[in-house]
Design a protein around this motif. Structure first.
Motif, mmCIF file in Angstrom:
data_model
loop_
_atom_site.group_PDB
_atom_site.id
_atom_site.type_symbol
_atom_site.label_atom_id
_atom_site.label_comp_id
_atom_site.label_asym_id
_atom_site.label_seq_id
_atom_site.Cartn_x
_atom_site.Cartn_y
_atom_site.Cartn_z
ATOM 1 N N VAL A 231 0.836 -1.205 0.000
ATOM 2 C CA VAL A 231 0.000 0.000 0.000
ATOM 3 C C VAL A 231 0.869 1.252 0.000
ATOM 4 N N PHE A 232 1.907 1.256 0.828
ATOM 5 C CA PHE A 232 2.767 2.434 0.891
ATOM 6 C C PHE A 232 3.485 2.664 -0.440
ATOM 7 N N PHE A 233 4.035 1.606 -1.013
ATOM 8 C CA PHE A 233 4.773 1.738 -2.269
ATOM 9 C C PHE A 233 3.865 2.237 -3.385
ATOM 10 N N SER A 575 8.377 -10.062 0.866
ATOM 11 C CA SER A 575 7.339 -11.090 0.955
ATOM 12 C C SER A 575 7.952 -12.486 0.974
ATOM 13 N N LEU A 576 9.051 -12.681 0.256
ATOM 14 C CA LEU A 576 9.712 -13.987 0.221
ATOM 15 C C LEU A 576 10.469 -14.265 1.516
ATOM 16 N N LEU A 610 3.758 -19.363 -2.553
ATOM 17 C CA LEU A 610 2.416 -18.896 -2.240
ATOM 18 C C LEU A 610 2.440 -17.441 -1.789
ATOM 19 N N SER A 611 3.432 -17.093 -0.981
ATOM 20 C CA SER A 611 3.553 -15.717 -0.510
ATOM 21 C C SER A 611 3.762 -14.753 -1.668
ATOM 22 N N ALA A 618 -2.244 -9.041 -4.327
ATOM 23 C CA ALA A 618 -2.545 -7.870 -3.497
ATOM 24 C C ALA A 618 -2.053 -6.592 -4.157
ATOM 25 N N GLN A 619 -0.896 -6.657 -4.777
ATOM 26 C CA GLN A 619 -0.363 -5.475 -5.463
ATOM 27 C C GLN A 619 -1.281 -5.050 -6.601
ATOM 28 N N PHE A 620 -1.776 -6.018 -7.360
ATOM 29 C CA PHE A 620 -2.702 -5.705 -8.456
ATOM 30 C C PHE A 620 -3.970 -5.057 -7.913
#
Length: 722
Positions: A231-233, A575-576, A610-611, A618-620
């Motif tokens: 969200v911040f990015f 995320s990884l 999966l992450s 979520a980014q999309f």
């Protein structure tokens, strides 16, 4: 070099109230050869005078001269600024063209202090074929020009520091003031840090709750933290576009500044303009750019080897060795890293600069972006390697690697008078990761603050005392006109300050964001510490500009540049890494317990895969949601484009085109239809006859007759069916 107290505690110091209408100061180091000194100085003054700059010269410190520069004619300055505004319009930076009446243009849009200083600096440094003096400090014939800098506006600085020291949050007006004084490049940095600080409020509150309730290695905390970074990015990408529009610099990166050091291979005609342009073959640059791969591997090998060596010594001394002086010997790895890492980082950074020079970029912006990428690689390795080693080497493989540490025991026995070295059984330290995170998020931040604020203050005090001793008997200050002495001493002090580079501040914030994205699942209080740190960071950076550095050149920018890509990379890799850490340690602080057989390999890979997919989804979603939200900057841009299109139509086709058409009523339509049909009938009767197409449209005269004929046809159709 003065302290904050000495500069601003007494507001009656006259030398701080005026800059004597000076735009820039050029420091000229006098060479040993008299003829060379005279020739270099004469060329410098002549070059400045040719481009319309007035000069005054005074004594500097040691064997140097201070050349004060200002624009000789305000009309000359406004002409250059007007041409820059026209260039902005041609490149699409500004939507509306400058007013053709120059006086009216500057009445409606006044010249800011940053705009003036930037224009004068370009007059000094631009190549001669582009209308500048072509003066490039420390390069070629200008090797004795050591610096070119504007003087601080101490009246503004004093008010600036006073206001910020009493504020919790910065507002748009604060950022606009920075932009007007220091340019968009510095303003974007402060806007980014302020936005980052505001966004940290949520993860700080959530992290504190997670620390109390969820504990370490919580998958829920890791998920929320990763979502927050997305969200911040994505929000910042939208915000910097909004700021660029509001500040009138959107797309300014398309206007590239040429590099003086660019070495062209040949000239050829531009396929669009037909002008001769200097060309460096892309294939040659690509061959040099491929060296970035061995450069990255070399950085990883050199810095990684050092970290592994110190890491091994630390494990041996802190968790295996049980002999004399253990409490002191455990500091050995820290001392090695403290001395070696800055040295190696400096060496590798210098090598990165040379490699970037070899790539031979034509513009300053392209050169800077390439250099930032290499610096980011170095910082990534130096900042995160200790945590990677602890999380993915020490905790999973500790028991397997400990026997190899006997080499240190054997070495110590050979060097010691003791026949044998006392050791203890090895056990995995479950708090190692947490301890390291506390160091990087608390101790390291405090040390960095001291290096930025305290150390420069002490250095200034020491240098000041040394200068007092060295200046005794020297004539530089003795020759000053009494009315100018205080002002000249202030300028001499500013000439010795460091050059402010916003890249270093960006690097610090991006590295901090990496700790938060990658490893905060280890210690959920990480965002709390960063929130507190960044409040002080904003003010210490303001102090650094106002007190510890020369006033920066007010360059324009439309974003935070290549650091945006670094943020995106850290958000993704976070995320990884966080998913891998949660998988390894969730439910058991020791994780695999030093035994890799406790790790289910396919489960680890599946959790990371999966992450990543959840991250991309979520980014999309976040990107789509934010794209639906309007912003003041984009609204302003649409309003300006609408006004521009309307004005263009009125100027080119007349006001009749922009008049609104008659409202769609039956009366208006009937009037237009009857008038056109009657006009056509008159033309046919005048010329006689008429074509079948013309007669076809004269059977029914107007709306009423068409309705009557239609009703009659409907009645006939109904009667025929019955």
């Amino acid at each position: 070099m003065s302290s904050l107290r000495s500069l601003y505690s007494n507001g009656d110091r006259p030398e701080l109230k005026t800059n004597m209408n000076v735009d820039y100061v050029i420091q000229y180091q006098i060479p040993g050869d008299r003829a060379e000194a005279d020739a270099g100085f004469t060329q410098l003054i002549e070059a400045l005078t040719r481009v319309g700059l007035a000069t005054e010269v005074r004594n500097g410190n040691d064997s140097s001269l201070l050349i004060f520069v200002k624009v000789a004619s305000e009309k000359h300055l406004t002409n250059h600024i007007y041409r820059e505004r026209v260039q902005d319009w041609l490149y699409g930076v500004r939507i509306n063209a400058p007013d053709k009446d120059v006086a009216k243009e500057f009445t409606n849009h006044s010249i800011s202090e940053a705009e003036r200083l930037r224009t004068v600096y370009l007059l000094i440094t631009k190549p001669k074929n582009e209308g500048g003096a072509g003066i490039t400090p420390k390069i070629g014939q200008w090797k004795y020009v050591t610096s070119i800098f504007p003087l601080h506006n101490h009246a503004f600085n004093r008010q600036w520091i006073k206001q910020w020291s009493t504020k919790y949050f910065l507002n748009e007006q604060d950022l606009d003031q920075i932009r007007d004084k220091f340019g968009e490049s510095v303003a974007f940095y402060f806007a980014f840090v302020q936005s980052y600080f505001a966004f940290l409020l949520f993860p700080a509150a959530f992290g504190f709750g997670a620390w109390l309730i969820l504990g370490r290695y919580s998958w829920f905390y890791a998920f929320v933290n990763s979502l927050w970074s997305i969200v911040f990015f994505e929000w910042w990408k939208k915000k910097e576009v909004d700021l660029a529009v509001q500040w009138g610099v959107r797309g300014v990166s398309r206007i590239q500044r040429p590099r003086t050091q660019f070495r062209w291979d040949h000239e050829q005609a531009d396929p669009v303009t037909g002008e001769a342009v200097k060309v460096y073959p892309p294939i040659k640059r690509l061959q040099t750019q491929l060296l970035q791969i061995p450069f990255a591997l070399g950085c990883l090998a050199i810095l990684g080897a050092l970290y592994v060596f110190c890491f091994s010594i630390e494990i041996f001394l802190s968790e295996i060795y049980d002999g004399p002086f253990k409490s002191y010997l455990t500091f050995t790895p820290t001392l090695i890293l403290t001395g070696a890492i800055p040295t190696l980082s400096t060496v590798l950074s210098n090598f990165a600069e040379k490699l970037t020079d070899m790539e031979n970029y034509e513009t300053i912006d392209a050169h800077h972006a390439a250099l930032v990428r290499k610096i980011f690689i170095i910082n990534f390795i130096t900042s995160y390697t200790p945590l990677f080693l602890s999380a993915f080497v020490y905790m999973p493989f500790g028991n397997l690697l400990v026997p190899y540490l006997d080499v240190f025991k054997i070495t110590a026995e050979k060097l010691s008078t003791e026949k044998s070295i006392t050791t203890q059984d090895f056990h995995i330290n479950p708090n190692r990761l947490k301890t390291q995170m506390i160091y990087f998020t608390v101790t390291a931040q405090v040390v960095n603050f001291a290096l930025e604020v305290v150390v420069p203050y002490v250095k200034r005090k020491v240098f000041k005392e040394v200068e007092k001793v060295q200046s005794k008997g020297k004539a530089s200050a003795a020759n000053d006109v009494p009315e100018e002495h205080a002002f000249l001493e202030r300028v001499r002090n500013e000439a010795q300050l460091d050059v402010y580079d916003v890249t270093g501040d960006y690097r610090e914030m991006v590295v901090q964001f990496g700790y938060l994205s990658l490893f905060s699942a280890v210690w959920p209080l990480t965002p709390v510490c960063f929130l507190i740190n960044n409040w002080f960071e904003l003010r210490s950076d303001a102090l650094k500009i106002a007190i510890s550095s020369q006033r920066p050149i007010p360059w324009r920018a439309d974003s935070i540049g290549p650091w945006l890509n670094a943020l995106g990379f850290l958000s993704w890799i976070g995320s990884l890494v966080s998913s891998a850490i949660v998988y390894l340690f969730n439910g058991d602080a020791e994780g695999p317990g030093g035994d890799p057989s406790n790790i289910v390999g396919w489960g680890l890979l599946l959790s990371m895969l999966l992450s990543e997919h959840v991250y991309l989804a979520a980014q999309f979603a976040v990107r789509y949601i934010l794209s639906q939200i309007d912003s003041p900057g984009l609204q302003k841009e649409r309003a300006e484009r609408f006004a521009m299109r309307k004005q263009l139509l009125e100027e080119s086709l007349g006001p009749d085109v922009t008049e609104k058409p008659l409202p769609p009523t039956t009366q208006a339509g009937e009037k237009i239809t009857r008038e056109s049909l009657e006009e056509e009938a008159r033309k046919i009767s005048t010329h006689g006859g008429g074509t079948s197409e013309q007669l076809f449209w004269l059977r029914q005269q107007g709306m009423d007759e068409t309705i009557q004929v239609g009703r009659r046809l409907i009645s006939q159709t109904k009667a025929a069916k019955n």
